[in-house]
Write a protein that holds these residues in place. Sequence first.
Motif, PDB file in Angstrom:
ATOM      1  N   SER A  31      45.559  27.479  42.769  1.00  0.00           N
ATOM      2  CA  SER A  31      44.267  26.028  43.529  1.00  0.00           C
ATOM      3  C   SER A  31      43.637  27.610  44.198  1.00  0.00           C
ATOM      4  O   SER A  31      42.580  26.576  44.495  1.00  0.00           O
ATOM      5  CB  SER A  31      45.030  25.321  44.300  1.00  0.00           C
ATOM      6  OG  SER A  31      45.775  25.604  45.964  1.00  0.00           O
ATOM      7  N   LYS A  32      43.630  27.954  45.218  1.00  0.00           N
ATOM      8  CA  LYS A  32      42.907  29.251  45.762  1.00  0.00           C
ATOM      9  C   LYS A  32      41.766  29.839  45.361  1.00  0.00           C
ATOM     10  O   LYS A  32      40.665  30.619  45.564  1.00  0.00           O
ATOM     11  CB  LYS A  32      43.602  29.761  47.240  1.00  0.00           C
ATOM     12  CG  LYS A  32      44.029  28.406  47.590  1.00  0.00           C
ATOM     13  CD  LYS A  32      44.636  29.466  49.519  1.00  0.00           C
ATOM     14  CE  LYS A  32      44.458  28.371  50.533  1.00  0.00           C
ATOM     15  NZ  LYS A  32      44.790  28.709  51.664  1.00  0.00           N
ATOM     16  N   ALA A  33      42.434  30.621  43.435  1.00  0.00           N
ATOM     17  CA  ALA A  33      41.377  31.766  43.004  1.00  0.00           C
ATOM     18  C   ALA A  33      42.435  31.923  41.631  1.00  0.00           C
ATOM     19  O   ALA A  33      43.401  31.022  41.458  1.00  0.00           O
ATOM     20  CB  ALA A  33      42.036  32.841  44.122  1.00  0.00           C
ATOM     21  N   PHE A  34      41.350  32.425  41.023  1.00  0.00           N
ATOM     22  CA  PHE A  34      42.174  33.102  39.830  1.00  0.00           C
ATOM     23  C   PHE A  34      42.520  34.287  39.810  1.00  0.00           C
ATOM     24  O   PHE A  34      42.290  35.670  40.359  1.00  0.00           O
ATOM     25  CB  PHE A  34      40.328  33.024  38.410  1.00  0.00           C
ATOM     26  CG  PHE A  34      39.516  31.453  38.333  1.00  0.00           C
ATOM     27  CD1 PHE A  34      39.931  30.506  38.846  1.00  0.00           C
ATOM     28  CD2 PHE A  34      38.358  31.902  39.547  1.00  0.00           C
ATOM     29  CE1 PHE A  34      40.014  29.509  38.392  1.00  0.00           C
ATOM     30  CE2 PHE A  34      37.946  30.837  39.491  1.00  0.00           C
ATOM     31  CZ  PHE A  34      39.000  29.532  38.974  1.00  0.00           C
ATOM     32  N   PHE A  35      43.443  34.087  38.538  1.00  0.00           N
ATOM     33  CA  PHE A  35      43.832  35.929  38.645  1.00  0.00           C
ATOM     34  C   PHE A  35      44.221  36.994  37.589  1.00  0.00           C
ATOM     35  O   PHE A  35      44.070  35.591  36.521  1.00  0.00           O
ATOM     36  CB  PHE A  35      45.467  35.302  39.195  1.00  0.00           C
ATOM     37  CG  PHE A  35      45.687  35.118  40.838  1.00  0.00           C
ATOM     38  CD1 PHE A  35      46.178  35.770  42.093  1.00  0.00           C
ATOM     39  CD2 PHE A  35      45.801  33.815  41.147  1.00  0.00           C
ATOM     40  CE1 PHE A  35      46.156  35.816  42.992  1.00  0.00           C
ATOM     41  CE2 PHE A  35      45.979  33.321  42.814  1.00  0.00           C
ATOM     42  CZ  PHE A  35      46.123  34.737  43.133  1.00  0.00           C
ATOM     43  N   VAL A  36      43.931  37.877  37.997  1.00  0.00           N
ATOM     44  CA  VAL A  36      43.276  38.693  36.574  1.00  0.00           C
ATOM     45  C   VAL A  36      44.756  39.980  36.937  1.00  0.00           C
ATOM     46  O   VAL A  36      44.727  40.246  37.823  1.00  0.00           O
ATOM     47  CB  VAL A  36      42.171  39.275  37.022  1.00  0.00           C
ATOM     48  CG1 VAL A  36      42.525  40.964  35.810  1.00  0.00           C
ATOM     49  CG2 VAL A  36      40.989  38.286  37.016  1.00  0.00           C
TER      50      VAL A  36
END
Length: 674
Positions: A86-91
């Motif tokens: 909910s706080k960041a997009f992950f790659v």
Amino acid sequence: MNSIDRIIQGEPNPFDTETFWSGNFWQEEQNPDLTVHSIHYEAIAEIEKLIDRIAEDNRTRTLILEGETGSGKTYLLGRIKRTLKSKAFFVYIEPFTASDYIWRHILRYTVDSLLEVPEGEKESQLVKWLQGLSEFKNRSFLDWLRGERQVFIRKLLDVYPTGIYNAQEFFGVLYDLTEPRLANLACEWLRGDDLDEESLRKLGVQNAIESEDAAQKMLANFGRIAAATQPIVLCFDQLDNIARQSDGTIDLPCLFSVNSLIHTQKLKNFLVLISIITDTWKQNAPRVQATDRDRVDSIVQLKQINLDQAEALWASRLYLLHRQIHPQPTSPIYPLTRQHLEAKFPGGKTRPRNTLILGRQLMQAAKMGSLKEAIETVPNPTPAPQLVTEDTGLLAAFKLVWLRKFNQTQQRVTRIRQYATPELIQMLAEAMSAVRSIQIQPRLLPSRTYASYSFSYQLPGQSDRIAIVWTEDLNMVKLYNLLKACEEAIEAKLCQKLQLIRSEGIGTPANQGYKLYQKLFTDSPHERLEPDVTSVCYLVTYHTLVNDALSGELAIGEHTPNLPQLEALVRDAQVLKNCLLLRKLGIFDWETLMIDPEVQELNWTAVEEFITSRAIDQQCIAVQRLVQEAIAQFPHLEAEQIRQRIQHLCESQTQIKILDPQVSWEEQIVYSIE
């Protein structure tokens, strides 16, 4: 025998290494019920703090996640992705195979990860990213989707008048992501795939993203717009299999140079998270320039866990067994004890993987104990169970790990061009080295642009050097340039035979590339081989295991094999025997019957091998459970078909038997007698 012992006897070992997590967190689904929240919570808190700071000031930061092998680094990355979604997009960025391709590699995996849907969500990270654009926060997503393309582009140009590379085309392709007929093409362009002229025309763009500079600037675009949404976490993991320098060491300086450029070029809203083994960092840190090391904002070291945490880790696994009976055992780790931990780890500290492997060993002993007790109650004489030899057990466990990984790969790899050419050529070289002991010479082609598309080798006992070149580029000019480099290599006598691997077309007689192809491959020792998707699945599966082995994360049974040991297992298990591309290359030094993919569902060899391997690996397992697992692996089969095959195997071979054939099949146990 009480009910929990019956459960232990018939159920799979809850500490099976097949359930250990490694590699890309978008490909391995974690069970949150198995998470012990007190383990590494300090690391999660530190990473969350950095993400919050980036969300506040949009300044990119870099963090090194350092830990010993088996400390849980890769698992922690997946846990962070799951808990902080909910706080960041992950790659997740797979190990890069060519240093001169690293920006395009990062861009490709960034787009691929943004296309993933997080657990419990209905929309991909990319859709959420688009929805967060400031111009549309107060409007319905569908409202602006229904708008015209040029209106969409103009509005974004108003919001971002500067700081966006190739803004007109970039915003146009973002719009195309919302058009079903163009969405796939738009994704391919964003990830840097080579596209033909017709595809480029459909997207309204002039060129593909075909340079390192363009890829870097495109990545900056994502970060720039992320200011309106959430930070993007770039996770670099399993770095022991990245591209190598001329002296054979991993090219860690290249990665840290890229990180410095991310900072100096002021790419915004990224958290660069570098996960690395402690020993790897100690050995290679001196090779990284001091100015690049200074760009690291924080280093988080994963600590060993205490015995309370180790006990909690056991309890999380054993609960899956305990919940099947009532009342439950008084100890949450029955049949294991705290004394087992204290005896094995007298210092009071250990690593998560060591804890799980010990649990597996003890559970295997418990299964054998309950089996021997059960055999004493069987009225008719029954062969006594025997512990399988170490080699037999390891091979059986490896076959199961391979099958699970291969099935996962087949579900997600649907076309050859999902992977960039430097990745494909590296994966092929790894597989060839595993099948046969040959020396691979990388980067054969003299052209710097296409060197990473090639390698050469010699077969034992032969003097000819064979070159392999792989290209799936759609652009005919690029194909011509590559074939020109091949011609130069042949004229320079860098090889005596050249094998071109390509599934895409060669163009028309009017193309210069077509003419050069005819010149090189007509009436010559050189040949073209067409790969298939299934062959690529074999290469990808093995590549993931190589990444695991070099990173110290490959767990097979109670072993953690290194690369030479993995290669030996691959040869012994012959898991690559049905890779059609490897067969076409002619590198096998043994012959075996290949299963025709078109009639594979009618062939029982793989099914029987799974049944036998699973029974050997478990020592004993309920027939009903074995049937369920076999159906999961071979969904085209019916339960009765598999049950009959189990019975046939137990009657016709000497490796596995049914404990008491007189009871109903729902109560029967299969066990190993080797």
